[in-house]
Write a protein that holds these residues in place. Structure first.
Motif, PDB file in Angstrom:
ATOM      1  N   HIS A 295       1.071  -1.220   0.151  1.00 43.74           N
ATOM      2  CA  HIS A 295       0.049   0.003   0.106  1.00 43.74           C
ATOM      3  C   HIS A 295       0.788   1.251  -0.164  1.00 43.74           C
ATOM      4  CE1 HIS A 295      -3.476   2.598   0.791  1.00 43.74           C
ATOM      5  NE2 HIS A 295      -2.832   3.248   1.854  1.00 43.74           N
ATOM      6  N   MET A 296       1.820   1.197   0.664  1.00 45.50           N
ATOM      7  CA  MET A 296       2.642   2.450   1.009  1.00 45.50           C
ATOM      8  C   MET A 296       3.471   2.842  -0.436  1.00 45.50           C
ATOM      9  SD  MET A 296       5.841   2.987   3.827  1.00 45.50           S
ATOM     10  CE  MET A 296       6.713   1.350   3.044  1.00 45.50           C
ATOM     11  N   ILE A 297       4.154   1.782  -0.967  1.00 47.41           N
ATOM     12  CA  ILE A 297       4.899   2.024  -2.139  1.00 47.41           C
ATOM     13  C   ILE A 297       3.732   2.434  -3.261  1.00 47.41           C
ATOM     14  CG2 ILE A 297       5.816   0.846  -4.209  1.00 47.41           C
ATOM     15  CD1 ILE A 297       7.650  -0.844  -1.940  1.00 47.41           C
ATOM     16  N   ASP A 298       2.640   1.846  -3.554  1.00 45.86           N
ATOM     17  CA  ASP A 298       1.616   2.334  -4.211  1.00 45.86           C
ATOM     18  C   ASP A 298       1.229   3.589  -4.162  1.00 45.86           C
ATOM     19  OD1 ASP A 298       1.363  -0.309  -5.560  1.00 45.86           O
ATOM     20  OD2 ASP A 298      -0.300  -1.034  -4.487  1.00 45.86           O
ATOM     21  N   GLU A 299       1.029   4.092  -2.884  1.00 50.12           N
ATOM     22  CA  GLU A 299       0.780   5.454  -2.913  1.00 50.12           C
ATOM     23  C   GLU A 299       1.986   6.472  -3.196  1.00 50.12           C
ATOM     24  OE1 GLU A 299      -0.436   6.458   1.456  1.00 50.12           O
ATOM     25  OE2 GLU A 299      -2.480   6.073   0.794  1.00 50.12           O
ATOM     26  N   LEU A 300       3.307   5.849  -2.819  1.00 50.41           N
ATOM     27  CA  LEU A 300       4.191   6.666  -3.330  1.00 50.41           C
ATOM     28  C   LEU A 300       4.295   6.840  -4.775  1.00 50.41           C
ATOM     29  CD1 LEU A 300       7.231   5.357  -0.845  1.00 50.41           C
ATOM     30  CD2 LEU A 300       6.194   7.608  -0.936  1.00 50.41           C
ATOM     31  N   LYS A 301       4.130   5.875  -5.433  1.00 50.50           N
ATOM     32  CA  LYS A 301       4.078   5.914  -7.228  1.00 50.50           C
ATOM     33  C   LYS A 301       2.861   6.766  -7.514  1.00 50.50           C
ATOM     34  CE  LYS A 301       4.192   1.861  -9.151  1.00 50.50           C
ATOM     35  NZ  LYS A 301       3.773   0.519  -9.706  1.00 50.50           N
ATOM     36  N   ILE A 302       1.700   6.834  -6.875  1.00 46.20           N
ATOM     37  CA  ILE A 302       0.724   7.929  -7.536  1.00 46.20           C
ATOM     38  C   ILE A 302       1.208   9.285  -7.079  1.00 46.20           C
ATOM     39  CG2 ILE A 302      -1.691   8.547  -6.578  1.00 46.20           C
ATOM     40  CD1 ILE A 302      -2.058   5.730  -5.986  1.00 46.20           C
ATOM     41  N   THR A 303       2.057   9.461  -5.975  1.00 49.16           N
ATOM     42  CA  THR A 303       2.224  10.806  -5.805  1.00 49.16           C
ATOM     43  C   THR A 303       3.483  11.261  -6.468  1.00 49.16           C
ATOM     44  OG1 THR A 303       3.759  10.227  -3.699  1.00 49.16           O
ATOM     45  CG2 THR A 303       1.360  10.870  -3.504  1.00 49.16           C
ATOM     46  N   LEU A 304       4.078  10.669  -7.308  1.00 47.77           N
ATOM     47  CA  LEU A 304       5.354  11.125  -8.252  1.00 47.77           C
ATOM     48  C   LEU A 304       5.078  11.903  -9.275  1.00 47.77           C
ATOM     49  CD1 LEU A 304       7.126   7.771  -8.674  1.00 47.77           C
ATOM     50  CD2 LEU A 304       7.932   9.567  -7.359  1.00 47.77           C
ATOM     51  N   PRO A 305       5.644  12.932  -9.209  1.00 49.10           N
ATOM     52  CA  PRO A 305       5.305  14.106 -10.245  1.00 49.10           C
ATOM     53  C   PRO A 305       5.491  13.357 -11.559  1.00 49.10           C
ATOM     54  CG  PRO A 305       7.880  14.147  -9.540  1.00 49.10           C
ATOM     55  CD  PRO A 305       7.167  13.553  -8.777  1.00 49.10           C
TER      56      PRO A 305
END
Length: 305
Positions: A295-305
């Motif tokens: 979940h954490m890595i998926d969220e990080l991917k979503i927030t990438l510019p």
């Protein structure tokens, strides 16, 4: 290969520029007693003189600074000024009233001694002192008590320690019950006059700052958590701010090969101030971290510019 300094060699830390009175006398930080490590040589009680460099980060229980080593002096009088057998270091200093939390983190590092340099950073000890009358902290500056890495939106300070009381047997020691003694120690560690630091190996970039998340990266972090779970330690703070890349070697130490996974892990877990020993089956504990990591890595991917 040069001789390295063992993680239980340092018995006293003098932090230059941390606190002083009108005459600018330095504050010496003394260690708490600790149980003898099982695989390390006898403690050397060396004195490490360090100077604070720039701030690395603010966290939920303190502030972390990069440091420079001025000298390492052993009890026999031998002093090293440059090649001390130490990796690049940092100190994590407890926020006011949070020394008890930092002592808990120190306990976790000691409990996981065999994972240091493999899944968690090398930890060279927890040191504490009480500020002498007329002294004040001069190195922290404004802002301590504000967790820049926290997503908390409540009005409660992130540095406010909770009273996670435990049951006591009520037995008396020297006229005081165990609970009375523990309550007195809690009050002492919550005092704003107590300075506590953890002396740690400095690590690399945070997972929070990574821009690509290939499967080997995910697998390695999962394996690191597996090592920790097998030690019966529940981290309790699985966030991208607390997952850091291993230090570059040199100047850092080479990673220790993990016997369970047959590799040198590229990632380390930090911040165990709410960690605890648990009897939860390691595989069950790891299942929870597996879900958290995905979940954490998926969220990080979503927030990438």
């Amino acid at each position: 290969m040069k001789e390295t300094t063992s993680i239980n060699a340092i018995g006293e830390v003098v932090v230059h520029g941390l606190a002083a009175d009108a005459s600018e006398r330095k504050q010496v930080v003394h260690p708490e007693p600790r149980r003898p490590p099982s695989t390390l040589p006898p403690a050397a009680n060396a004195r490490l003189d360090i100077s604070l460099s720039e701030k690395i980060s603010d966290g939920r229980c303190g502030r972390t600074f990069r440091i420079t080593v001025d000298s390492l002096t052993f009890s026999g009088g031998a002093t090293a000024h440059h090649d001390c057998g130490l990796p690049p270091l940092c100190i994590k200093m407890a926020a006011p009233g949070m020394s008890r939390r930092l002592s808990k983190e120190a306990w976790c590092y000691e409990e996981m001694e065999k994972l240091q340099g493999m899944a968690i950073p090398h930890c060279y000890g927890w040191f504490e002192s009480e500020l002498a009358e007329g002294h004040q902290i001069v190195a922290i500056g404004a802002g301590i008590g504000v967790d820049s890495d926290s997503d908390s939106t409540s009005g409660k300070s992130n540095y406010e320690d909770s009273d996670d009381s435990e049951e006591h047997d009520g037995s008396k020691i020297g006229g005081q019950s165990n609970q009375e003694m523990q309550n007195a120690e809690k009050a002492r560690l919550k005092s704003s006059n107590v300075i506590s630091i953890l002396l740690l190996e400095e690590l690399g970039e945070r997972l929070l700052d990574v821009r690509e998340f290939p499967q080997p990266l995910r697998d390695d972090i999962h394996a690191v958590y597996e090592d920790i779970c097998e030690m019966g330690i529940e981290h309790g703070d699985c966030r991208p701010q607390n997952i850091l890349r291993a230090a570059n070697c040199p100047p850092g130490f080479p990673s220790i090969k993990c016997p369970r996974h047959g590799c040198e892990h590229q990632w380390r877990i930090i911040d165990f101030h709410i960690g605890r020993k648990t009897n939860i089956i390691p595989s069950f504990l790891l299942d929870g971290y597996g879900s958290d990591l995905k979940h954490m890595i998926d969220e990080l991917k979503i927030t990438l510019p």
